[in-house]
Design an enzyme around this catalytic site. Structure first.
Site, short mmCIF file in Angstrom:
data_model
loop_
_atom_site.label_atom_id
_atom_site.label_comp_id
_atom_site.label_asym_id
_atom_site.label_seq_id
_atom_site.Cartn_x
_atom_site.Cartn_y
_atom_site.Cartn_z
N LYS A 165 0.96 4.28 -2.86
CA LYS A 165 0.64 5.67 -2.54
C LYS A 165 1.87 6.59 -2.61
O LYS A 165 1.76 7.75 -3.02
CB LYS A 165 0.00 5.74 -1.14
CG LYS A 165 -1.39 5.12 -1.08
CD LYS A 165 -2.36 5.78 -2.05
CE LYS A 165 -3.79 5.29 -1.88
NZ LYS A 165 -4.74 5.97 -2.79
N TYR B 137 0.84 -1.20 0.00
CA TYR B 137 0.00 0.00 0.00
C TYR B 137 0.88 1.25 0.00
O TYR B 137 0.65 2.19 -0.76
CB TYR B 137 -0.91 -0.02 1.22
CG TYR B 137 -1.87 1.16 1.30
CD1 TYR B 137 -2.88 1.31 0.36
CD2 TYR B 137 -1.78 2.09 2.33
CE1 TYR B 137 -3.77 2.38 0.43
CE2 TYR B 137 -2.66 3.14 2.41
CZ TYR B 137 -3.66 3.29 1.46
OH TYR B 137 -4.53 4.36 1.54
#
Length: 268
Positions: free
Chosen positions: A149, A145
């Site tokens: 991002k 993740y």
């Protein structure tokens, strides 16, 4: 003149809250989602159009955007669609990892690229990309993740330099924890027994008590509206008290100092 915002991932959480807010502010809203036939709220609002769009389907997404731009103007593109993949790297399958990157990163890139010629010819337009506090700092069990991002943040900064000459803005919204169903329908993960103690420690941050202290999606939507309308060249908007505190700590301690502080919390 009435303006229009195009939103991905508008079926729930931050995407839906942002669609409602911009509609209330008098904007036209193109709210896209994978299953618009299931939406029961936004379809009742005037000046809101629901469209089917899956950001991982590049061909169909580009065709949909091309059709939209034949008949109407778009002033702001909000790249909001995404989800969290949480778990130790060893616990995640290759398919999970690839889908995380396809959705959170490549989805943003492909939607942005589809709108670029249109904005460039108009010499105006704004891209607003949703990242996360975890697009600014790393955290255990969030490595993939984080990767997606952090990449969106870097993509946005690099693109902002490219597009400044055409009067096009690129902005990043980096929320902290939000009181949405992100930890339910928008959170996926894996388990590995070798990391059970670490996962248990990290999970404390997802307790009902902690979530109750998170920022409401409507508050982050207000920051998105500010970014869309403030006419500033500002790149990053950190959203939420926890996000602001963590980012301030990163600047004060330096990234290495914050890394060591967080690392110490997870040495058993």
């Amino acid at each position: 003149m009435q303006k229009t915002i195009f939103i991905t991932g508008a079926s729930s959480g931050l995407g839906k809250a942002t669609a409602r807010l911009f509609q209330e502010k008098g904007w036209k809203v193109i709210a896209t989602m994978r299953r618009p036939e299931e939406e029961k709220e936004l379809n009742q609002l005037p000046n809101v159009a629901l469209l089917e769009l899956d950001v991982t389907d590049t061909v169909k997404s580009q065709a949909t955007i091309s059709e939209i731009l034949k008949s109407q103007t778009v002033d702001v593109v909000l790249n909001n669609a995404g989800y969290g993949l949480v778990g130790p790297l060893e616990s995640l399958t290759d398919e999970q990892i690839q889908m995380q990157i396809r959705t959170n990163l490549l989805g943003v890139i492909h939607i942005t690229k589809a709108f670029l010629p249109y904005f460039r010819e108009r010499k105006s337009g704004t891209f607003i990309n949703i990242t996360s506090t975890f697009g600014l700092l790393g955290y255990p069990t969030c490595s993939i993740y984080n990767a997606s991002k952090f990449a969106v943040d870097g993509f946005s900064e690099g693109l902002a330099y490219e597009l400044a000459q055409f009067g096009i803005n690129v902005k990043v919204i980096a929320p902290g924890g939000m009181q949405t169903n992100f930890t339910g329908r928008s959170l996926q993960g894996g388990m590995h027994e070798a990391y059970s103690q670490l996962v248990a420690k990290v999970s404390e941050g997802y307790s009902e008590e902690q979530i109750a202290n998170y920022t409401k999606a409507e508050e982050v939507a207000q920051i998105i509206y500010e970014a869309a309308t403030d006419e500033k060249s500002q790149l990053r908007y950190v959203a939420g008290k926890d996000a602001v505190a963590l980012y301030r700590e990163r600047l004060e301690l330096t990234p290495e100092g914050q890394f060591e502080k967080i690392r110490q919390q997870f040495i058993f």
